[in-house]
Design a protein around this motif. Sequence first.
Motif, PDB file in Angstrom:
ATOM      1  N   LEU A 146       6.378   9.581 -16.474  1.00  0.00           N
ATOM      2  CA  LEU A 146       5.434  10.693 -16.413  1.00  0.00           C
ATOM      3  C   LEU A 146       6.182  11.959 -16.811  1.00  0.00           C
ATOM      4  N   VAL A 147       5.816  12.515 -17.970  1.00  0.00           N
ATOM      5  CA  VAL A 147       6.601  13.613 -18.532  1.00  0.00           C
ATOM      6  C   VAL A 147       5.729  14.847 -18.766  1.00  0.00           C
ATOM      7  N   PRO A 148       6.336  16.037 -18.667  1.00  0.00           N
ATOM      8  CA  PRO A 148       5.605  17.261 -19.016  1.00  0.00           C
ATOM      9  C   PRO A 148       5.491  17.394 -20.529  1.00  0.00           C
ATOM     10  N   VAL A 149       4.384  17.969 -20.972  1.00  0.00           N
ATOM     11  CA  VAL A 149       4.195  18.307 -22.381  1.00  0.00           C
ATOM     12  C   VAL A 149       4.258  19.825 -22.458  1.00  0.00           C
ATOM     13  N   TYR A 150       5.262  20.341 -23.127  1.00  0.00           N
ATOM     14  CA  TYR A 150       5.575  21.767 -23.092  1.00  0.00           C
ATOM     15  C   TYR A 150       4.362  22.651 -23.406  1.00  0.00           C
ATOM     16  N   SER A 151       4.113  23.612 -22.517  1.00  0.00           N
ATOM     17  CA  SER A 151       3.024  24.594 -22.671  1.00  0.00           C
ATOM     18  C   SER A 151       1.647  23.942 -22.787  1.00  0.00           C
ATOM     19  N   TYR A 152       1.499  22.719 -22.256  1.00  0.00           N
ATOM     20  CA  TYR A 152       0.216  22.026 -22.382  1.00  0.00           C
ATOM     21  C   TYR A 152      -0.183  21.325 -21.094  1.00  0.00           C
TER      22      TYR A 152
ATOM     23  N   VAL B 213       0.843  -1.199   0.000  1.00  0.00           N
ATOM     24  CA  VAL B 213       0.000   0.000   0.000  1.00  0.00           C
ATOM     25  C   VAL B 213       0.878   1.249   0.000  1.00  0.00           C
ATOM     26  N   LEU B 214       0.588   2.164  -0.935  1.00  0.00           N
ATOM     27  CA  LEU B 214       1.337   3.412  -1.015  1.00  0.00           C
ATOM     28  C   LEU B 214       0.622   4.502  -0.216  1.00  0.00           C
ATOM     29  N   ASP B 215       1.395   5.358   0.399  1.00  0.00           N
ATOM     30  CA  ASP B 215       0.849   6.452   1.193  1.00  0.00           C
ATOM     31  C   ASP B 215       0.576   7.641   0.276  1.00  0.00           C
ATOM     32  N   VAL B 216      -0.654   7.711  -0.240  1.00  0.00           N
ATOM     33  CA  VAL B 216      -1.031   8.807  -1.132  1.00  0.00           C
ATOM     34  C   VAL B 216      -2.271   9.508  -0.591  1.00  0.00           C
ATOM     35  N   THR B 217      -2.384  10.791  -0.883  1.00  0.00           N
ATOM     36  CA  THR B 217      -3.562  11.547  -0.489  1.00  0.00           C
ATOM     37  C   THR B 217      -4.701  11.252  -1.461  1.00  0.00           C
TER      38      THR B 217
ATOM     39  N   LYS C  14       6.189   8.935  -5.540  1.00  0.00           N
ATOM     40  CA  LYS C  14       5.587   7.886  -4.714  1.00  0.00           C
ATOM     41  C   LYS C  14       5.327   6.605  -5.495  1.00  0.00           C
ATOM     42  N   LEU C  15       4.963   6.744  -6.787  1.00  0.00           N
ATOM     43  CA  LEU C  15       4.696   5.571  -7.607  1.00  0.00           C
ATOM     44  C   LEU C  15       5.953   5.092  -8.347  1.00  0.00           C
ATOM     45  N   GLN C  16       7.050   5.831  -8.146  1.00  0.00           N
ATOM     46  CA  GLN C  16       8.324   5.483  -8.810  1.00  0.00           C
ATOM     47  C   GLN C  16       8.127   5.314 -10.313  1.00  0.00           C
ATOM     48  N   LEU C  17       7.521   6.338 -10.912  1.00  0.00           N
ATOM     49  CA  LEU C  17       7.250   6.296 -12.345  1.00  0.00           C
ATOM     50  C   LEU C  17       8.521   6.655 -13.108  1.00  0.00           C
TER      51      LEU C  17
ATOM     52  N   VAL D 210      -9.899  27.994  -8.882  1.00  0.00           N
ATOM     53  CA  VAL D 210      -8.540  28.445  -9.168  1.00  0.00           C
ATOM     54  C   VAL D 210      -7.541  27.525  -8.471  1.00  0.00           C
ATOM     55  N   VAL D 211      -6.651  26.943  -9.254  1.00  0.00           N
ATOM     56  CA  VAL D 211      -5.603  26.089  -8.706  1.00  0.00           C
ATOM     57  C   VAL D 211      -4.262  26.620  -9.199  1.00  0.00           C
ATOM     58  N   PRO D 212      -3.417  27.132  -8.300  1.00  0.00           N
ATOM     59  CA  PRO D 212      -2.112  27.653  -8.741  1.00  0.00           C
ATOM     60  C   PRO D 212      -1.324  26.592  -9.511  1.00  0.00           C
ATOM     61  N   SER D 213      -0.603  27.034 -10.526  1.00  0.00           N
ATOM     62  CA  SER D 213       0.177  26.119 -11.357  1.00  0.00           C
ATOM     63  C   SER D 213       1.129  25.285 -10.508  1.00  0.00           C
ATOM     64  N   ARG D 214       1.755  25.910  -9.511  1.00  0.00           N
ATOM     65  CA  ARG D 214       2.726  25.178  -8.688  1.00  0.00           C
ATOM     66  C   ARG D 214       2.048  24.078  -7.867  1.00  0.00           C
ATOM     67  N   THR D 215       0.762  24.269  -7.524  1.00  0.00           N
ATOM     68  CA  THR D 215       0.031  23.236  -6.772  1.00  0.00           C
ATOM     69  C   THR D 215      -0.105  21.972  -7.605  1.00  0.00           C
ATOM     70  N   MET D 216      -0.511  22.133  -8.861  1.00  0.00           N
ATOM     71  CA  MET D 216      -0.636  20.981  -9.740  1.00  0.00           C
ATOM     72  C   MET D 216       0.720  20.327  -9.974  1.00  0.00           C
ATOM     73  N   ASP D 217       1.744  21.141 -10.225  1.00  0.00           N
ATOM     74  CA  ASP D 217       3.087  20.596 -10.469  1.00  0.00           C
ATOM     75  C   ASP D 217       3.601  19.818  -9.258  1.00  0.00           C
ATOM     76  N   THR D 218       3.307  20.325  -8.058  1.00  0.00           N
ATOM     77  CA  THR D 218       3.738  19.639  -6.833  1.00  0.00           C
ATOM     78  C   THR D 218       3.054  18.284  -6.703  1.00  0.00           C
ATOM     79  N   HIS D 219       1.750  18.243  -6.984  1.00  0.00           N
ATOM     80  CA  HIS D 219       1.024  16.965  -6.908  1.00  0.00           C
ATOM     81  C   HIS D 219       1.546  15.973  -7.937  1.00  0.00           C
ATOM     82  N   VAL D 220       1.811  16.456  -9.146  1.00  0.00           N
ATOM     83  CA  VAL D 220       2.349  15.571 -10.189  1.00  0.00           C
ATOM     84  C   VAL D 220       3.709  15.022  -9.765  1.00  0.00           C
ATOM     85  N   SER D 221       4.534  15.885  -9.198  1.00  0.00           N
ATOM     86  CA  SER D 221       5.855  15.451  -8.746  1.00  0.00           C
ATOM     87  C   SER D 221       5.736  14.384  -7.655  1.00  0.00           C
ATOM     88  N   ARG D 222       4.802  14.576  -6.730  1.00  0.00           N
ATOM     89  CA  ARG D 222       4.606  13.591  -5.659  1.00  0.00           C
ATOM     90  C   ARG D 222       4.129  12.257  -6.215  1.00  0.00           C
TER      91      ARG D 222
END
Length: 229
Positions: free
Chosen positions: A214-220, A150-154, A203-206, A187-199
């Motif tokens: 799990l990769v960013p798609v530039y400007s998207y 079991v992974l510790d995720v919110t 946590k899933l060792q992707l 309204v969700v600050p961009s850094r909030t989403m980026d932080t969740h994606v990073s976690r």
Amino acid sequence: MRIAVLDNDRSQAELICQVLTSAGHICHSFQTAKDVLAQLRKDSYDMLILDWQVVDLSGAEVLRRAKEKLHDSAPVLFLTTSSGEDDIVAGLAAGADDYMIKPLRRSEMVARVQALLRRAYPAQNGAEQLQFGQYVFETRPGRLLMDGIVLDVTHKEFYLALLFFRNIGRPLSRAYIHEAVWIRETVVPSRTMDTHVSRVRNKLQLKPENGFRLVPVYSYGYRLEKLGA
């Protein structure tokens, strides 16, 4: 699910979206074929509902172009004012999955949409456990396991991870992720989403050695990639 609605009549399109939003879906309305096709190039939708008698393109041409942009399993429901066979046969022959005759009945609209979505996405409807390789999502308790541990995720991390796995290989825009995970937060600050994606990534060792990236798609937005065995 995320649904695009094309109808020249703005009030009709908005009514359809109101009905489907009440049924728990995310719905965007468009009044011209040009607008909906432009949006399909930029964003992901799980279903398309279109008026067969749009003014700027034939229904068959809209459907052909839309299918080039929608993913393969996305169902299409078309609307017609005619109960004659010609439009109905033409729509189904062009690749639509179902049709409705105007004036629309709300309960029938919801029932037909839900039936098409259940058929198109059987793993996403009512399933208590979804498995993607070594990852198991238990949707009822909201529990995520990797290799049986079991992974510790919110709560949000769980649904963000599940969103990515349900859309492996598809780029997801920030707007799409926002609507799917931060449903009631306008309204969700961009850094909030980026932080969740990073976690989620950590946590899933992707990472490539585990078969996913799990990769960013530039400007998207972001895309979860499944790597070769």
